[in-house]
Design a protein around this motif. Structure first.
Motif, PDB file in Angstrom:
ATOM      1  N   PHE A 442       0.837  -1.198   0.000  1.00 17.07           N
ATOM      2  CA  PHE A 442       0.000   0.000   0.000  1.00 17.07           C
ATOM      3  C   PHE A 442       0.873   1.250   0.000  1.00 17.07           C
ATOM      4  O   PHE A 442       2.046   1.196   0.386  1.00 17.07           O
ATOM      5  CB  PHE A 442      -0.911  -0.011   1.233  1.00 17.07           C
ATOM      6  CG  PHE A 442      -2.074  -0.956   1.123  1.00 17.07           C
ATOM      7  CD1 PHE A 442      -3.321  -0.502   0.719  1.00 17.07           C
ATOM      8  CD2 PHE A 442      -1.915  -2.300   1.411  1.00 17.07           C
ATOM      9  CE1 PHE A 442      -4.393  -1.367   0.615  1.00 17.07           C
ATOM     10  CE2 PHE A 442      -2.977  -3.177   1.310  1.00 17.07           C
ATOM     11  CZ  PHE A 442      -4.232  -2.705   0.905  1.00 17.07           C
ATOM     12  N   PRO A 443       0.308   2.392  -0.403  1.00 16.56           N
ATOM     13  CA  PRO A 443       1.109   3.625  -0.420  1.00 16.56           C
ATOM     14  C   PRO A 443       1.626   4.007   0.961  1.00 16.56           C
ATOM     15  O   PRO A 443       2.698   4.577   1.092  1.00 16.56           O
ATOM     16  CB  PRO A 443       0.122   4.673  -0.954  1.00 16.56           C
ATOM     17  CG  PRO A 443      -0.910   3.892  -1.708  1.00 16.56           C
ATOM     18  CD  PRO A 443      -1.028   2.595  -0.977  1.00 16.56           C
ATOM     19  N   ASP A 444       0.833   3.704   2.017  1.00 15.57           N
ATOM     20  CA  ASP A 444       1.299   4.007   3.371  1.00 15.57           C
ATOM     21  C   ASP A 444       2.020   2.780   3.939  1.00 15.57           C
ATOM     22  O   ASP A 444       2.320   1.840   3.214  1.00 15.57           O
ATOM     23  CB  ASP A 444       0.126   4.423   4.251  1.00 15.57           C
ATOM     24  CG  ASP A 444      -0.993   3.382   4.253  1.00 15.57           C
ATOM     25  OD1 ASP A 444      -0.780   2.301   3.675  1.00 15.57           O
ATOM     26  OD2 ASP A 444      -2.061   3.652   4.823  1.00 15.57           O
ATOM     27  N   ALA A 445       2.289   2.799   5.219  1.00 13.96           N
ATOM     28  CA  ALA A 445       3.057   1.718   5.841  1.00 13.96           C
ATOM     29  C   ALA A 445       2.147   0.528   6.158  1.00 13.96           C
ATOM     30  O   ALA A 445       1.881   0.203   7.329  1.00 13.96           O
ATOM     31  CB  ALA A 445       3.751   2.224   7.105  1.00 13.96           C
ATOM     32  N   ARG A 446       1.690  -0.111   5.118  1.00 15.67           N
ATOM     33  CA  ARG A 446       0.828  -1.289   5.269  1.00 15.67           C
ATOM     34  C   ARG A 446       1.199  -2.322   4.218  1.00 15.67           C
ATOM     35  O   ARG A 446       1.510  -1.980   3.073  1.00 15.67           O
ATOM     36  CB  ARG A 446      -0.642  -0.895   5.131  1.00 15.67           C
ATOM     37  CG  ARG A 446      -1.610  -2.066   5.267  1.00 15.67           C
ATOM     38  CD  ARG A 446      -3.040  -1.638   4.994  1.00 15.67           C
ATOM     39  NE  ARG A 446      -3.940  -2.792   4.995  1.00 15.67           N
ATOM     40  CZ  ARG A 446      -5.193  -2.768   4.547  1.00 15.67           C
ATOM     41  NH1 ARG A 446      -5.704  -1.639   4.080  1.00 15.67           N
ATOM     42  NH2 ARG A 446      -5.935  -3.849   4.580  1.00 15.67           N
ATOM     43  N   ARG A 447       1.170  -3.595   4.599  1.00  8.23           N
ATOM     44  CA  ARG A 447       1.426  -4.697   3.681  1.00  8.23           C
ATOM     45  C   ARG A 447       0.380  -5.792   3.912  1.00  8.23           C
ATOM     46  O   ARG A 447      -0.128  -5.956   5.021  1.00  8.23           O
ATOM     47  CB  ARG A 447       2.822  -5.310   3.903  1.00  8.23           C
ATOM     48  CG  ARG A 447       3.972  -4.322   3.779  1.00  8.23           C
ATOM     49  CD  ARG A 447       4.181  -3.893   2.348  1.00  8.23           C
ATOM     50  NE  ARG A 447       5.362  -3.071   2.209  1.00  8.23           N
ATOM     51  CZ  ARG A 447       5.357  -1.733   2.288  1.00  8.23           C
ATOM     52  NH1 ARG A 447       4.203  -1.083   2.498  1.00  8.23           N
ATOM     53  NH2 ARG A 447       6.469  -1.048   2.154  1.00  8.23           N
ATOM     54  N   VAL A 448       0.085  -6.544   2.847  1.00  3.86           N
ATOM     55  CA  VAL A 448      -0.766  -7.727   2.972  1.00  3.86           C
ATOM     56  C   VAL A 448       0.015  -8.892   2.394  1.00  3.86           C
ATOM     57  O   VAL A 448       0.341  -8.907   1.210  1.00  3.86           O
ATOM     58  CB  VAL A 448      -2.111  -7.557   2.238  1.00  3.86           C
ATOM     59  CG1 VAL A 448      -2.943  -8.826   2.384  1.00  3.86           C
ATOM     60  CG2 VAL A 448      -2.891  -6.371   2.799  1.00  3.86           C
ATOM     61  N   LEU A 449       0.328  -9.872   3.260  1.00  5.04           N
ATOM     62  CA  LEU A 449       1.134 -11.018   2.871  1.00  5.04           C
ATOM     63  C   LEU A 449       0.220 -12.206   2.578  1.00  5.04           C
ATOM     64  O   LEU A 449      -0.584 -12.611   3.415  1.00  5.04           O
ATOM     65  CB  LEU A 449       2.103 -11.373   4.007  1.00  5.04           C
ATOM     66  CG  LEU A 449       3.132 -12.473   3.722  1.00  5.04           C
ATOM     67  CD1 LEU A 449       4.136 -12.020   2.665  1.00  5.04           C
ATOM     68  CD2 LEU A 449       3.853 -12.876   5.010  1.00  5.04           C
ATOM     69  N   TYR A 450       0.331 -12.765   1.366  1.00 10.65           N
ATOM     70  CA  TYR A 450      -0.491 -13.894   0.927  1.00 10.65           C
ATOM     71  C   TYR A 450       0.380 -15.148   0.894  1.00 10.65           C
ATOM     72  O   TYR A 450       1.440 -15.167   0.268  1.00 10.65           O
ATOM     73  CB  TYR A 450      -1.049 -13.653  -0.475  1.00 10.65           C
ATOM     74  CG  TYR A 450      -1.994 -12.479  -0.587  1.00 10.65           C
ATOM     75  CD1 TYR A 450      -3.366 -12.666  -0.514  1.00 10.65           C
ATOM     76  CD2 TYR A 450      -1.515 -11.183  -0.787  1.00 10.65           C
ATOM     77  CE1 TYR A 450      -4.242 -11.599  -0.642  1.00 10.65           C
ATOM     78  CE2 TYR A 450      -2.383 -10.108  -0.909  1.00 10.65           C
ATOM     79  CZ  TYR A 450      -3.747 -10.320  -0.833  1.00 10.65           C
ATOM     80  OH  TYR A 450      -4.607  -9.258  -0.953  1.00 10.65           O
ATOM     81  N   GLY A 451      -0.102 -16.214   1.540  1.00 14.30           N
ATOM     82  CA  GLY A 451       0.624 -17.477   1.549  1.00 14.30           C
ATOM     83  C   GLY A 451      -0.002 -18.496   0.612  1.00 14.30           C
ATOM     84  O   GLY A 451      -1.212 -18.469   0.357  1.00 14.30           O
ATOM     85  N   GLU A 452       0.798 -19.404   0.096  1.00 19.90           N
ATOM     86  CA  GLU A 452       0.304 -20.428  -0.828  1.00 19.90           C
ATOM     87  C   GLU A 452      -0.730 -21.345  -0.190  1.00 19.90           C
ATOM     88  O   GLU A 452      -1.543 -21.949  -0.898  1.00 19.90           O
ATOM     89  CB  GLU A 452       1.480 -21.262  -1.358  1.00 19.90           C
ATOM     90  CG  GLU A 452       2.391 -20.512  -2.306  1.00 19.90           C
ATOM     91  CD  GLU A 452       3.499 -21.390  -2.850  1.00 19.90           C
ATOM     92  OE1 GLU A 452       3.652 -22.524  -2.339  1.00 19.90           O
ATOM     93  OE2 GLU A 452       4.201 -20.953  -3.770  1.00 19.90           O
ATOM     94  N   ARG A 453      -0.727 -21.456   1.132  1.00 19.68           N
ATOM     95  CA  ARG A 453      -1.701 -22.299   1.810  1.00 19.68           C
ATOM     96  C   ARG A 453      -3.039 -21.592   2.021  1.00 19.68           C
ATOM     97  O   ARG A 453      -3.950 -22.139   2.650  1.00 19.68           O
ATOM     98  CB  ARG A 453      -1.150 -22.783   3.143  1.00 19.68           C
ATOM     99  CG  ARG A 453       0.069 -23.687   3.006  1.00 19.68           C
ATOM    100  CD  ARG A 453       0.631 -24.064   4.368  1.00 19.68           C
ATOM    101  NE  ARG A 453      -0.307 -24.867   5.134  1.00 19.68           N
ATOM    102  CZ  ARG A 453      -0.358 -26.200   5.105  1.00 19.68           C
ATOM    103  NH1 ARG A 453       0.504 -26.869   4.357  1.00 19.68           N
ATOM    104  NH2 ARG A 453      -1.221 -26.860   5.827  1.00 19.68           N
ATOM    105  N   GLY A 454      -3.157 -20.366   1.495  1.00 20.28           N
ATOM    106  CA  GLY A 454      -4.403 -19.625   1.618  1.00 20.28           C
ATOM    107  C   GLY A 454      -4.458 -18.683   2.801  1.00 20.28           C
ATOM    108  O   GLY A 454      -5.491 -18.071   3.072  1.00 20.28           O
ATOM    109  N   THR A 455      -3.353 -18.531   3.516  1.00 19.49           N
ATOM    110  CA  THR A 455      -3.302 -17.633   4.668  1.00 19.49           C
ATOM    111  C   THR A 455      -3.027 -16.209   4.217  1.00 19.49           C
ATOM    112  O   THR A 455      -2.210 -15.978   3.319  1.00 19.49           O
ATOM    113  CB  THR A 455      -2.197 -18.081   5.634  1.00 19.49           C
ATOM    114  OG1 THR A 455      -2.458 -19.427   6.035  1.00 19.49           O
ATOM    115  CG2 THR A 455      -2.145 -17.209   6.867  1.00 19.49           C
ATOM    116  N   VAL A 456      -3.702 -15.239   4.841  1.00 20.58           N
ATOM    117  CA  VAL A 456      -3.499 -13.820   4.531  1.00 20.58           C
ATOM    118  C   VAL A 456      -3.193 -13.094   5.843  1.00 20.58           C
ATOM    119  O   VAL A 456      -3.936 -13.223   6.823  1.00 20.58           O
ATOM    120  CB  VAL A 456      -4.748 -13.203   3.873  1.00 20.58           C
ATOM    121  CG1 VAL A 456      -4.502 -11.733   3.555  1.00 20.58           C
ATOM    122  CG2 VAL A 456      -5.123 -13.967   2.611  1.00 20.58           C
TER     123      VAL A 456
END
Length: 492
Positions: A442-456
């Motif tokens: 994201f433009p600000d200090a935020r991330r979304v991590l996606y895992g191959e097992r379907g975890t977010v």
């Protein structure tokens, strides 16, 4: 049905009464797309359709569809107009007009939002079985489709939408003006699509259906992509319809659905419409019918009746059109190409042992899907959905929230050389670095991590002490090729 080639593209056609119809199919879909570029095949198709809008208006009907394994364009109308449309469409796919990219993105996102509201149970289950890998990708909305750029679309179309992975279907003799031309792939034949195995521990379970799933019960299982597999599913349906637990609790139909998942395997679903009071009984009846067939097989007369019913379905003009499409899809999937005479011969040769063998993996591949707030009966062989947190780490650095309110008191992030874990009062999620499917930035200090097992895992720096260091550490561990920009308007 005839098979030939035109300009190096396989062509299946037959003289079928009704509107002249053409289908252009590609063996490429979301299964092949990297997660950061999910939706790119559909984008390329939408751009090509924009380029041939005038030719499309001359046809009676135009349709397109990009799903997990295939992409299809269809046109109906007068033969010469349809031929002109397909000719121009092939040229547009070779050179998509990327100046219309913003409009194409809008259409793709609108389609995704519609399908999310429909509560697609098959996609939900594929996502559960496979996570963010292979067939499971169809369960996920494209998180960054608005940020896919023109160069990526052009490169993807040049690599994937080529004659090597294409096939044509016509419901009549090819018109003289029919001259579709697709480029050869720049790097030689497309690589064989790898067979993706289900995640460990996901079968023998029951799960809740998605929003909008309604009062239905589905039992699914894996079987061969062959007449024996389809016959087994139909016989199981017939058996279930003779079970009082099912019949007295049905509020609608009991149907069979299927989806090809690669490696010569299908997933089959028995889908029963019921109400909340009938859920447990219907689930027990469906499962009992399948387990009985898997253990003992059907009677000879059951196989003969089901075989005759299937053989009768092969008759009629409507079926001839379906058979053309099936043959084309089989060709793209690398299966034995559909042939009416061959299918009839196979059906006639099948016996109880073949049906029993086709259901042999039922106990180890079965999955039960129930409406929200429902559960199977106490004697059900299905276990609750397993913990898919990914396990713990040997050593990890702990990040605590800045505010210690009731909701956040137990919230923790744990960062280690093995992966990232998020603990809350109610759940535990973990993504290991070697199983990262993508990182939304994201433009600000935020991330979304996606895992191959379907975890977010959603990471917001201002929620945690030293949150900036946490973001920097995650960024350093995820390859740039898996990172993609996101905005607040993007679905998570």
């Amino acid at each position: 049905m005839r098979r030939t080639e035109i300009n190096g593209i396989p062509l299946y056609w037959d003289d079928i009464p009704g509107p002249f119809t053409a289908h252009l199919l590609f063996g490429t879909g979301s299964v092949d797309e990297p997660f950061p570029r999910l939706g790119i095949t559909e984008l390329a198709g939408q751009l090509a359709l924009t380029a041939v809008a005038d030719a499309a208006r001359a046809c009676d009907e135009i349709a397109s569809n990009a799903d997990g394994r295939f992409t299809r364009f269809s046109a109906s109308g007068e033969p010469e107009q349809v031929a002109e449309f397909v000719n121009l469409l092939c040229r547009a796919l070779a050179d998509p007009p990327v100046d219309e990219l913003a409009a194409a993105v809008r259409r793709v996102r609108a389609r995704q939002l519609r399908e999310e509201r429909w509560g697609r149970f098959q996609e939900r289950e594929l996502g559960f079985r496979y996570g963010l890998r292979g067939p499971g990708k169809v369960a996920w909305a494209a998180p960054a489709v608005a940020h896919i750029d023109a160069a990526d679309v052009r490169a993807w179309a040049a690599e994937r939408l080529t004659r090597d992975g294409a096939v044509l279907v016509l419901s009549g003799r090819p018109p003289e003006s029919f001259d579709p031309r697709l480029p050869e792939p720049p790097h030689g034949p497309c690589a064989v699509r790898p067979v993706v195995e289900p995640l460990p521990g996901v079968t023998g379970c029951w799960i809740e259906g998605p929003d909008g799933y309604g009062e239905q019960v589905t039992v699914s299982f894996e079987g061969p992509a062959s007449p024996a597999g389809h016959l087994a599913a139909d016989i199981a349906r017939s058996r279930a319809l003779r079970d009082e637990r099912v019949t007295v609790n049905l509020t609608g139909s009991l149907e069979v659905a299927s989806s090809y998942v690669g490696g010569g395997r299908m997933l089959f679903w028995l889908v029963a419409e019921t109400d909340e009071l009938g859920v447990q009984s219907v689930a027990e009846g469906l499962d009992a019918a399948l387990r009985e067939l898997a253990e003992h097989g059907p009677a000879e007369d059951e196989v003969r009746r089901a075989g005759r019913a299937w053989s009768e379905r092969l008759d009629g003009d409507d079926q001839r059109h379906t058979q053309l499409l099936t043959a084309a899809l089989d060709h793209l999937a690398g299966l034995e190409v559909f042939d009416v005479a061959g299918v009839r011969a196979r059906l006639a040769s099948l016996g109880p042992a073949d049906v029993r063998a086709a259901l042999g993996t039922y106990p180890s591949t079965a999955l039960l899907t129930l409406p929200e707030h429902c559960a199977p009966g106490p004697d059900s062989p299905f276990a609750p959905e397993p913990d898919r947190s990914g396990g713990g780490f040997h050593e990890a650095y702990e990040y605590r929230p800045k505010l210690f309110g009731p909701a956040g008191r137990a919230d923790r992030m744990y960062l280690s050389d093995e992966g990232l874990a998020h603990w809350t009062t109610y759940c535990h999620h973990a993504v290991r670095w070697h199983q990262v499917a993508g990182l939304g930035v994201f433009p600000d200090a935020r991330r979304v991590l996606y895992g191959e097992r379907g975890t977010v895992i959603d990471i917001q720096a201002d929620w945690y002490k030293s949150g900036g260091d946490l973001i920097a550490a995650v960024d350093a561990r995820v390859p740039a090729s898996l990172c993609f920009p996101m905005s607040e308007a993007e679905p998570i």
